[in-house]
Design an enzyme around this catalytic site. Structure first.
Site, short mmCIF file in Angstrom:
data_model
loop_
_atom_site.label_atom_id
_atom_site.label_comp_id
_atom_site.label_asym_id
_atom_site.label_seq_id
_atom_site.Cartn_x
_atom_site.Cartn_y
_atom_site.Cartn_z
N CYS A 1 54.95 58.68 42.52
CA CYS A 1 53.72 58.87 43.51
C CYS A 1 53.68 58.01 44.44
O CYS A 1 54.49 57.82 45.49
CB CYS A 1 52.53 59.32 42.48
SG CYS A 1 51.38 60.11 43.32
N HIS B 1 54.16 62.84 37.95
CA HIS B 1 54.08 61.95 37.18
C HIS B 1 54.63 62.10 35.79
O HIS B 1 54.14 62.79 34.88
CB HIS B 1 52.36 61.63 36.70
CG HIS B 1 51.78 61.07 37.92
ND1 HIS B 1 51.70 59.60 37.98
CD2 HIS B 1 51.28 61.35 38.95
CE1 HIS B 1 50.90 59.09 39.32
NE2 HIS B 1 50.82 60.35 39.74
N GLU C 1 55.27 60.31 33.33
CA GLU C 1 54.58 59.63 32.10
C GLU C 1 53.24 60.47 31.48
O GLU C 1 53.13 60.27 30.40
CB GLU C 1 53.94 58.16 32.67
CG GLU C 1 52.89 58.29 33.41
CD GLU C 1 53.29 58.31 34.99
OE1 GLU C 1 54.37 58.88 35.18
OE2 GLU C 1 52.34 58.22 35.84
N GLY D 1 36.82 44.87 12.06
CA GLY D 1 36.90 45.80 11.04
C GLY D 1 37.65 47.02 11.74
O GLY D 1 38.42 47.88 10.99
#
Ligand code: XMP
Length: 571
Positions: free
Chosen positions: A84, A215, A217, A270
């Site tokens: 792009c 794109h 990806e 956590g």
């Protein structure tokens, strides 16, 4: 180790490029798009092993102040892939022309690639045949990873299979651009065109330079992974040398040599990341030297503290300091209903308690502080890597003065700072951390406070904890369409307690209960999200179970907002 360097110009999907390629077993790093390729940089550790460069997309325009690469990248002899903006950049830098489109193109758009009739100069055959393999429907991802190349024979077969005329490949790409190439730079050849008539795939006559206007990806891009793999393996000739086992060995050796006999302190939230960091420390260093501190803020999910404690003890934790500070958090939150004020209050209190409790431990000055920072956190905080993306929402976690002071004196260690989230999960599994922790959905730092809209009280926390636990338990026991549990198919799911009550009826008696919203989304990385399309049956049964078991809840709704425009959390 072979490496692909990604020059970041600020696209929201730059990180995805890196992740996809790492999934192939090839190491990637993201650097700012305007990084100087000085002699020092070229001799340094970031550049070491680099086999190719990828220029990312960008929210900017090349003709309106968008960042440029150091022009030396064009004389390094490395294969280049422009995606792009990256393609527009290469075009602009070599005398082509980029101009605004009459209307921005966004979403799925058909592309035709004419590899078959393409004149392949003999010297360019190898790399071009490698690159074009990405478009050939006859070649699988595994074949491409194994070195398969495009040849006229496979084109004909592929085109026949795909039912396309004239041995051209057609597929549906995913685009997001406001600019297009209106004149190619000398030496570039247009090999693919979008259905709207604009250049979509470019190759260079003599250099190993490639450009994609779409794109690859993005998961919605058909053959996206194959196209990336074809560049990485076919055109750039990378070997897949990035394995988690090798990473563990490297990190262990470096941890041991940095820490020596000093104690280490890890602040555990956590969540998956810090718990995996804990497992790594316990399996690498003498557990006697490993201090783990965890704050129970009272804003945690049901049984959270117990689960984390049990998992760490199973891994041999000897010094697990659990700080119970629910009262402090709830009284600080009293009367607050503004989301930003709530977040800030929680952040400030985290810092106060952290400083107090660390001082209370009385560790010697030589101690090291370990954090579960991920590669994506490094990118977002602009440390070591680029920060070119436009800020969408100011997140989240606190930069504590203690951590900054420790960092300034070189005593912060971040052993996961080269890993993406899914890689951390893989690492956790190799370290034999409980699957229940490894596959856990993300949980925000401010905890239930951002899922209880308006003022937070102990009672509301309890109500939300119960409802959320039922929701999650149901997701774990129900199967989804892909054969996994719903919990594993969903990227993140949780319940939100709304600050409204509504009228209902329970056993002929009027009931005035809280309204609960359920949220479940699919996502690759939390940056964008789609609503999980539950079968109605699941939602109905889960809602019934919640209203039957948590009597304070009178009504359940399902949040059907994607991100954008909504965010994942409600506050
Ligand atoms: P949003 O709400 O911005 O969330 O769409 C994107 C992802 O980030 C998580 N989140 C946080 N994580 N501290 C965190 O560590 C925070 O303050 C925080 N706020 C949101 C959210 O759960 C989602 O996965």
């Amino acid at each position: 180790m072979d490496k692909i360097l990604i020059l970041d110009y600020g696209s929201q999907t730059t990180q995805l490029i890196g992740r996809r390629i790492r999934d192939f077993g090839v190491y990637t790093e993201i650097i700012p798009g305007d990084t100087p390729f000085s002699l020092e940089f070229l001799a340094g550790p970031v550049f070491e092993g680099t086999r190719a460069l990828i220029l990312s997309g960008s929210p900017e325009s090349v003709y309106a102040g968008g960042a440029a690469p150091d022009q030396k990248i064009y004389s390094l002899g490395l294969p280049l892939l422009g995606i792009c903006y990256g393609l527009q950049r290469m075009t602009h830098d070599h005398g082509g022309k980029v101009e605004p489109l009459p209307e921005r193109e966004y979403g799925r758009i058909g592309v035709t690639v004419s590899a078959a009739g393409f004149p392949l100069p003999a010297a360019r055959n190898e790399a071009l045949a490698g690159f074009f393999a990405g478009f050939d429907p006859a070649l699988s991802l595994d074949a491409i990873k194994g070195g398969a190349r495009f040849s006229p024979g496979t084109v004909a077969a592929g085109a026949a299979a795909a039912g396309t005329a004239g041995a051209a490949f057609q597929f549906t790409a995913w685009m997001s651009h406001g600019d297009t190439l209106t004149r190619l730079a000398p030496g570039f050849i247009q090999a693919g065109t979008s259905e709207t008539g604009y250049p979509a795939v470019l190759v260079h006559e003599t250099e190993n330079w490639f450009g994609l206007q779409f794109h690859p990806e993005v998961t919605h891009c058909e053959r996206g992974r194959e196209i990336l793999a074809a560049f990485v393996f076919g055109a750039a000739g990378c070997a897949a040398q990035w394995t988690m086992e090798q990473y563990i060995e490297e990190v262990r050796a470096s941890l041991k040599s940095r820490v020596g006999e000093s104690p280490v302190l890890l602040l555990i939230s956590g969540g998956v990341d810090s718990t995996v960091a804990g497992a790594l420390l316990l399996k690498t260093l003498d557990p006697d030297k490993v201090h783990l501190m965890y704050m129970d803020t009272g804003l945690m999910r049901k049984n959270e503290t117990g689960t984390v404690k049990a998992a760490l003890e199973k891994l041999g934790a000897k010094h697990l300091h659990i700080v119970y500070c629910e009262k402090e958090f709830l009284s600080a939150l009293e009367g607050l209903d503004d989301p930003e004020e709530k977040r800030k209050t929680i952040g400030d209190l985290f810092i106060t308690i952290q400083e107090r409790e660390v001082a209370r431990l009385g560790l010697p000055d030589s101690y090291f502080l370990v954090q579960g920072t991920l590669y994506t956190d490094m990118i977002e905080s602009g440390r070591g890597v680029g920060k070119k993306a436009h800020l969408i929402k100011s997140h989240h976690n606190v930069g504590s003065p203690l951590i900054e002071a420790m960092r300034a004196s070189g005593r912060v260690i971040e052993p996961l700072d080269r890993l993406y989230k899914d890689e951390v999960r893989r690492l956790g599994r190799i370290l034999a951390l409980d699957e229940a922790i490894v596959s856990r959905h993300p949980f925000p730092g401010p905890g239930l406070a951002v899922r209880i809209l308006g003022e937070v009280t102990r009672e509301k926390c309890d109500v939300l904890r119960e409802a959320d636990a039922i929701f999650i338990e149901e997701l774990k026991k129900r199967r989804g369409s892909q054969g996994k549990s719903l919990y594993d198919e969903i990227w993140q799911a949780f319940a939100v307690l709304l600050p409204i009550r509504s009228v209902g009826v329970a056993g002929d008696v009027r009931k005035y209960g809280w309204v609960l919203a359920l949220r479940a989304i699919t996502s690759a990385d939390g940056m964008t999200a789609d609503v999980y399309p539950f079968p109605a049956k699941d939602l109905l049964e889960i809602s019934t179970r919640i209203t039957n078991s948590v009597t304070d809840i009178g009504r359940v709704t399902y949040d059907i907002s994607s991100k954008p425009p909504a965010t994942i959390e409600w506050e």
